[in-house]
Design an enzyme around this catalytic site. Structure first.
Site, PDB file in Angstrom:
ATOM      1  N   ARG A  80      31.247  29.644 -13.553  1.00  0.00           N
ATOM      2  CA  ARG A  80      31.137  29.060 -12.213  1.00  0.00           C
ATOM      3  C   ARG A  80      31.171  27.536 -12.246  1.00  0.00           C
ATOM      4  NH1 ARG A  80      26.375  31.461  -9.023  1.00  0.00           N
ATOM      5  NH2 ARG A  80      26.183  33.097 -10.554  1.00  0.00           N
TER       6      ARG A  80
ATOM      7  N   ARG B 274      19.527  41.439   2.011  1.00  0.00           N
ATOM      8  CA  ARG B 274      19.651  42.073   0.690  1.00  0.00           C
ATOM      9  C   ARG B 274      18.286  42.517   0.152  1.00  0.00           C
ATOM     10  NH1 ARG B 274      22.856  39.149  -3.942  1.00  0.00           N
ATOM     11  NH2 ARG B 274      21.398  37.467  -3.497  1.00  0.00           N
TER      12      ARG B 274
ATOM     13  N   ARG C   4      14.993  38.768  -3.414  1.00  0.00           N
ATOM     14  CA  ARG C   4      15.122  37.709  -4.419  1.00  0.00           C
ATOM     15  C   ARG C   4      14.551  36.395  -3.901  1.00  0.00           C
ATOM     16  NH1 ARG C   4      21.244  38.048  -6.729  1.00  0.00           N
ATOM     17  NH2 ARG C   4      21.037  35.781  -6.515  1.00  0.00           N
TER      18      ARG C   4
ATOM     19  N   ARG D  69      22.544  26.903  -2.850  1.00  0.00           N
ATOM     20  CA  ARG D  69      23.518  27.696  -3.627  1.00  0.00           C
ATOM     21  C   ARG D  69      24.917  27.548  -3.040  1.00  0.00           C
ATOM     22  NH1 ARG D  69      20.670  33.156  -3.010  1.00  0.00           N
ATOM     23  NH2 ARG D  69      22.471  34.090  -4.025  1.00  0.00           N
TER      24      ARG D  69
ATOM     25  N   LYS E 289      29.960  40.190  -5.348  1.00  0.00           N
ATOM     26  CA  LYS E 289      30.344  40.274  -6.772  1.00  0.00           C
ATOM     27  C   LYS E 289      29.594  41.412  -7.468  1.00  0.00           C
ATOM     28  CE  LYS E 289      28.980  35.988  -7.613  1.00  0.00           C
ATOM     29  NZ  LYS E 289      28.564  35.561  -6.273  1.00  0.00           N
TER      30      LYS E 289
HETATM   31  P1  AP5 Z   1      25.939  41.146  -3.729  1.00  0.00           P
HETATM   32  O1  AP5 Z   1      26.878  42.142  -4.305  1.00  0.00           O
HETATM   33  O2  AP5 Z   1      24.544  41.103  -4.234  1.00  0.00           O
HETATM   34  O3  AP5 Z   1      26.604  39.686  -3.748  1.00  0.00           O
HETATM   35  P2  AP5 Z   1      26.826  38.668  -4.950  1.00  0.00           P
HETATM   36  O4  AP5 Z   1      28.163  38.055  -4.788  1.00  0.00           O
HETATM   37  O5  AP5 Z   1      26.530  39.333  -6.259  1.00  0.00           O
HETATM   38  O6  AP5 Z   1      25.748  37.595  -4.563  1.00  0.00           O
HETATM   39  P3  AP5 Z   1      24.667  36.828  -5.450  1.00  0.00           P
HETATM   40  O7  AP5 Z   1      23.688  36.256  -4.505  1.00  0.00           O
HETATM   41  O8  AP5 Z   1      24.160  37.699  -6.566  1.00  0.00           O
HETATM   42  O9  AP5 Z   1      25.556  35.702  -6.063  1.00  0.00           O
HETATM   43  P4  AP5 Z   1      25.079  34.390  -6.709  1.00  0.00           P
HETATM   44  O10 AP5 Z   1      26.301  33.921  -7.393  1.00  0.00           O
HETATM   45  O11 AP5 Z   1      24.472  33.443  -5.765  1.00  0.00           O
HETATM   46  O12 AP5 Z   1      23.864  34.858  -7.636  1.00  0.00           O
HETATM   47  P5  AP5 Z   1      23.763  35.252  -9.199  1.00  0.00           P
HETATM   48  O13 AP5 Z   1      22.803  36.341  -9.342  1.00  0.00           O
HETATM   49  O14 AP5 Z   1      25.094  35.363  -9.814  1.00  0.00           O
HETATM   50  O15 AP5 Z   1      25.926  41.398  -2.138  1.00  0.00           O
HETATM   51  C1  AP5 Z   1      25.087  40.623  -1.297  1.00  0.00           C
HETATM   52  C2  AP5 Z   1      24.530  41.519  -0.175  1.00  0.00           C
HETATM   53  O16 AP5 Z   1      25.614  41.934   0.644  1.00  0.00           O
HETATM   54  C3  AP5 Z   1      23.862  42.815  -0.654  1.00  0.00           C
HETATM   55  O17 AP5 Z   1      22.790  43.090   0.203  1.00  0.00           O
HETATM   56  C4  AP5 Z   1      24.952  43.877  -0.520  1.00  0.00           C
HETATM   57  O18 AP5 Z   1      24.400  45.151  -0.254  1.00  0.00           O
HETATM   58  C5  AP5 Z   1      25.732  43.364   0.670  1.00  0.00           C
HETATM   59  N1  AP5 Z   1      27.159  43.602   0.567  1.00  0.00           N
HETATM   60  C6  AP5 Z   1      27.956  43.420  -0.520  1.00  0.00           C
HETATM   61  N2  AP5 Z   1      29.231  43.702  -0.229  1.00  0.00           N
HETATM   62  C7  AP5 Z   1      29.247  44.066   1.078  1.00  0.00           C
HETATM   63  C8  AP5 Z   1      30.279  44.471   1.977  1.00  0.00           C
HETATM   64  N3  AP5 Z   1      31.568  44.546   1.593  1.00  0.00           N
HETATM   65  N4  AP5 Z   1      29.938  44.762   3.253  1.00  0.00           N
HETATM   66  C9  AP5 Z   1      28.657  44.684   3.664  1.00  0.00           C
HETATM   67  N5  AP5 Z   1      27.630  44.304   2.880  1.00  0.00           N
HETATM   68  C10 AP5 Z   1      27.924  44.002   1.589  1.00  0.00           C
HETATM   69  O19 AP5 Z   1      23.101  33.909  -9.762  1.00  0.00           O
HETATM   70  C11 AP5 Z   1      21.780  33.577  -9.400  1.00  0.00           C
HETATM   71  C12 AP5 Z   1      21.401  32.238 -10.005  1.00  0.00           C
HETATM   72  O20 AP5 Z   1      21.449  32.327 -11.440  1.00  0.00           O
HETATM   73  C13 AP5 Z   1      22.317  31.062  -9.664  1.00  0.00           C
HETATM   74  O21 AP5 Z   1      22.003  30.473  -8.422  1.00  0.00           O
HETATM   75  C14 AP5 Z   1      22.050  30.133 -10.846  1.00  0.00           C
HETATM   76  O22 AP5 Z   1      20.810  29.485 -10.706  1.00  0.00           O
HETATM   77  C15 AP5 Z   1      21.934  31.112 -12.003  1.00  0.00           C
HETATM   78  N6  AP5 Z   1      23.240  31.370 -12.621  1.00  0.00           N
HETATM   79  C16 AP5 Z   1      23.870  32.569 -12.665  1.00  0.00           C
HETATM   80  N7  AP5 Z   1      25.050  32.433 -13.290  1.00  0.00           N
HETATM   81  C17 AP5 Z   1      25.166  31.135 -13.639  1.00  0.00           C
HETATM   82  C18 AP5 Z   1      26.182  30.395 -14.287  1.00  0.00           C
HETATM   83  N8  AP5 Z   1      27.322  30.953 -14.683  1.00  0.00           N
HETATM   84  N9  AP5 Z   1      25.963  29.067 -14.477  1.00  0.00           N
HETATM   85  C19 AP5 Z   1      24.816  28.477 -14.083  1.00  0.00           C
HETATM   86  N10 AP5 Z   1      23.820  29.130 -13.452  1.00  0.00           N
HETATM   87  C20 AP5 Z   1      23.997  30.458 -13.234  1.00  0.00           C
HETATM   88 MG    MG Z   2      25.062  39.105  -7.694  1.00  0.00          MG
END
Ligand code: AP5
Ligand code: MG
Length: 213
Positions: free
Chosen positions: A88, A122, A155, A166, A13
């Site tokens: 989400r 990552r 992270r 997660r 994402k």
């Molecule tokens: P990356 O692009 O970082 O993936 P991502 O989908 O953004 O993964 P996240 O771990 O950030 O998602 P998440 O939803 O768990 O965390 P968030 O920060 O939103 O890519 C991942 C890796 O893969 C990287 O190393 C990248 O280089 C590699 N990659 C990407 N695409 C690739 C490809 N095509 N091929 C090869 N490699 C690739 O949320 C974190 C926390 O915040 C949550 O757990 C929760 O506690 C809280 N939170 C956030 N939003 C909410 C909400 N709406 N409600 C409640 N709590 C929330």
């Molecule tokens: Mg992310």
């Protein structure tokens, strides 16, 4: 244009939203980044969410909804936005439908094996948030951000036990949104298992024709 990037942890994402934000010149709003910045700055918000995020649990709907609602009122969001990581849960989607309904929801589809490989490799920039992967998208200089020269970090919620929580939360609380948005006919699924350029091509297909919106 108002876009939601949806998908499991590690689906890509953040990576794809950053590309789309540069391409469309609209802000990329990641709730995860907002929480991590607050944690790093030691603000009240950061203190409130730190233990929840590190355990891999979800922050409350009430807090997250009010944060996004406020952010979308900013001047830079008037021409559109990309939401990454919000909504989400069903209550978050229902709230968004009331205060700012999205035009399109991109569902980045991956399998658990890909997620685990991506998250275990990552690295993120401490300052600008740029996302890397030790083998898939390595920085030019190990441990250093190409964009701003700051150190990269792992992270806290990328530890295996938090990743499993997660993934479980994603299945139980976020996956129902696929049906929710399918019913509203604004969901577009993109295969996110391939390399970044392949995924970007799939995404552009979904977004083609939207530039003039
Ligand atoms: P990356 O692009 O970082 O993936 P991502 O989908 O953004 O993964 P996240 O771990 O950030 O998602 P998440 O939803 O768990 O965390 P968030 O920060 O939103 O890519 C991942 C890796 O893969 C990287 O190393 C990248 O280089 C590699 N990659 C990407 N695409 C690739 C490809 N095509 N091929 C090869 N490699 C690739 O949320 C974190 C926390 O915040 C949550 O757990 C929760 O506690 C809280 N939170 C956030 N939003 C909410 C909400 N709406 N409600 C409640 N709590 C929330
Ligand atoms: Mg992310």
């Amino acid at each position: 244009m108002k876009l939601v990037f949806f998908g499991a942890p590690g689906a890509g994402k953040g990576t794809m939203a950053a590309r789309a934000s540069a391409d469309f010149s609209i802000p990329h709003i990641s709730t995860g980044d907002i929480f991590r910045n607050a944690m790093r700055a030691g603000t009240d918000l950061g203190k409130k969410v730190k233990s929840i995020i590190e355990a891999g649990d979800l922050v409350s709907d009430e807090l997250t909804i009010s944060l996004v609602k406020d952010r979308l009122k900013n001047e830079d969001c008037q021409k559109g936005w990309i939401l990454d990581g919000f909504p989400r849960t069903i209550p978050q989607a229902e709230a968004l439908a009331l205060f700012c309904p999205p035009d399109l929801v991109i569902d980045l589809e991956v399998d658990d094996e890909t997620v685990l490989k991506r998250l275990s490799g990552r690295r993120m920039c401490k300052v600008c948030g740029q996302i890397y992967h030790i083998t898939n998208m390595p920085p030019k200089k190990e441990g250093i951000c190409d964009k701003c020269g700051s150190p990269l970090y792992i992270r806290d919620d990328d530890k295996e036990e938090a990743v499993l929580v997660r993934l479980e939360n994603y299945r139980n609380q976020s996956l129902p949104l696929v049906e929710y948005y399918k019913n509203r006919k604004i969901l577009f699924a993109v295969d996110s298992r391939g390399n970044a350029d392949l995924v970007w091509d799939g995404l552009k297909k979904a977004l083609s024709g939207m530039k003039g919106w």
